[in-house]
Design a protein around this motif. Structure first.
Motif, PDB file in Angstrom:
ATOM      1  N   ARG A  44       1.704 -11.687 -34.524  1.00  0.00           N
ATOM      2  CA  ARG A  44       0.270 -11.960 -34.630  1.00  0.00           C
ATOM      3  C   ARG A  44      -0.160 -13.086 -33.693  1.00  0.00           C
ATOM      4  N   THR A  45       0.786 -13.925 -33.291  1.00  0.00           N
ATOM      5  CA  THR A  45       0.463 -15.074 -32.446  1.00  0.00           C
ATOM      6  C   THR A  45       0.560 -14.748 -30.953  1.00  0.00           C
ATOM      7  N   CYS A  46       1.766 -14.346 -30.499  1.00  0.00           N
ATOM      8  CA  CYS A  46       1.966 -14.112 -29.057  1.00  0.00           C
ATOM      9  C   CYS A  46       1.746 -12.665 -28.655  1.00  0.00           C
ATOM     10  N   ARG A  47       1.565 -11.768 -29.629  1.00  0.00           N
ATOM     11  CA  ARG A  47       1.296 -10.341 -29.430  1.00  0.00           C
ATOM     12  C   ARG A  47       2.503  -9.582 -28.866  1.00  0.00           C
ATOM     13  N   GLY A  48       3.679 -10.226 -28.818  1.00  0.00           N
ATOM     14  CA  GLY A  48       4.901  -9.558 -28.371  1.00  0.00           C
ATOM     15  C   GLY A  48       5.361  -8.542 -29.404  1.00  0.00           C
ATOM     16  N   THR A  49       6.020  -7.486 -28.944  1.00  0.00           N
ATOM     17  CA  THR A  49       6.536  -6.472 -29.862  1.00  0.00           C
ATOM     18  C   THR A  49       8.061  -6.526 -29.889  1.00  0.00           C
ATOM     19  N   HIS A  50       8.619  -6.147 -31.026  1.00  0.00           N
ATOM     20  CA  HIS A  50      10.064  -6.184 -31.235  1.00  0.00           C
ATOM     21  C   HIS A  50      10.489  -4.963 -32.039  1.00  0.00           C
ATOM     22  N   VAL A  51      11.692  -4.468 -31.764  1.00  0.00           N
ATOM     23  CA  VAL A  51      12.284  -3.396 -32.558  1.00  0.00           C
ATOM     24  C   VAL A  51      13.213  -4.047 -33.563  1.00  0.00           C
ATOM     25  N   LEU A  52      13.102  -3.666 -34.836  1.00  0.00           N
ATOM     26  CA  LEU A  52      13.984  -4.162 -35.893  1.00  0.00           C
ATOM     27  C   LEU A  52      15.130  -3.163 -36.031  1.00  0.00           C
ATOM     28  N   THR A  64      27.142  11.201 -39.351  1.00  0.00           N
ATOM     29  CA  THR A  64      26.187  10.571 -38.437  1.00  0.00           C
ATOM     30  C   THR A  64      25.198   9.717 -39.233  1.00  0.00           C
ATOM     31  N   VAL A  65      24.566   8.794 -38.527  1.00  0.00           N
ATOM     32  CA  VAL A  65      23.541   7.940 -39.115  1.00  0.00           C
ATOM     33  C   VAL A  65      22.243   8.214 -38.363  1.00  0.00           C
ATOM     34  N   ALA A  66      21.227   8.664 -39.078  1.00  0.00           N
ATOM     35  CA  ALA A  66      19.920   8.918 -38.473  1.00  0.00           C
ATOM     36  C   ALA A  66      19.068   7.658 -38.604  1.00  0.00           C
ATOM     37  N   LEU A  67      18.468   7.252 -37.507  1.00  0.00           N
ATOM     38  CA  LEU A  67      17.658   6.032 -37.487  1.00  0.00           C
ATOM     39  C   LEU A  67      16.286   6.290 -36.899  1.00  0.00           C
ATOM     40  N   ARG A  68      15.340   5.572 -37.406  1.00  0.00           N
ATOM     41  CA  ARG A  68      14.011   5.479 -36.793  1.00  0.00           C
ATOM     42  C   ARG A  68      13.577   4.036 -37.011  1.00  0.00           C
ATOM     43  N   PRO A  69      14.069   3.128 -36.128  1.00  0.00           N
ATOM     44  CA  PRO A  69      13.837   1.697 -36.343  1.00  0.00           C
ATOM     45  C   PRO A  69      12.364   1.324 -36.373  1.00  0.00           C
TER      46      PRO A  69
END
Length: 196
Positions: free
Chosen positions: A57-65, A46-51
């Motif tokens: 900083r500009t549009c304040r949008g959030t993203h998951v890598l 298995t592969v354990a992840l915690r992305p």
């Protein structure tokens, strides 16, 4: 969601402010982590992840890598899904593939059905060719014809991954690079092209 081939490099880019927002191209900054999860790899591994999460900083949008070793909303790694598609392109049925990978029949059947859509298979092939055009155009002429459209798409993606690995990311596995090239949509619907 932003797919990343190399999590440690992405972390470095995020800390230095060189990773940009896909919405507005503003710099991203660290913003905690997404929910931890475990994904099945080949066999019982298995592969354990915690992305990592990032905020613009500009549009304040959030993203998951999300590391490209996995696909969004899938319980198996890109390598497992890719192996199933490769076996299908070589003529194996979903029952045999499911038995070889020790996966439920319904899961493998869903993967195989997802690449029956001619538009999606063509999108996959085009992604491989586009990456080859960026890295080494000469490889495109050497792509061998395949008996199926899926085989042609996987050949183009494999050539792009091997070329990228040789020139840019020698430590990143080929299926992870294919996950990056396909933006996590090896068996998903293609992302519409952005204008501009």
């Amino acid at each position: 969601m932003i797919g990343i081939a190399d999590p440690s490099q992405a972390e470095t880019d995020l800390a230095s402010g060189t990773l940009t927002c896909p919405s507005c191209t503003g710099p991203l900054q660290p913003w905690g982590h997404a929910r931890a999860r475990t994904v099945r790899d080949h066999g019982t591994t298995t592969v354990a992840l915690r992305p990592r999460r990032a905020r613009c900083r500009t549009c304040r949008g959030t993203h998951v890598l999300l590391p490209a070793v996995v696909a969004p909303r899938r319980a198996d790694t890109t390598a497992v899904i890719g192996s199933a598609l490769l076996a299908s392109a070589r003529g194996a049925g979903y029952r045999r593939i499911a038995a070889e990978l020790a996966r439920p029949l319904s899961t493998v059947r869903r993967w195989i059905r997802a690449v029956r859509d001619p538009e999606h298979v063509e999108w996959l092939r085009v992604q491989g060719v586009l990456w080859l055009a960026r890295v080494d155009r000469d490889v495109i002429a050497d792509l061998a014809p395949q008996p199926t459209r899926l085989g042609e798409a996987l050949t183009a993606l494999a050539a792009a991954a091997v070329t990228l690995r040789a020139r840019v990311a020698p430590h990143v596995p080929p299926w992870t690079l294919i996950g990056q090239i396909t933006r996590g949509r090896l068996v998903g619907r293609p992302v519409p092209a952005r204008p501009g």
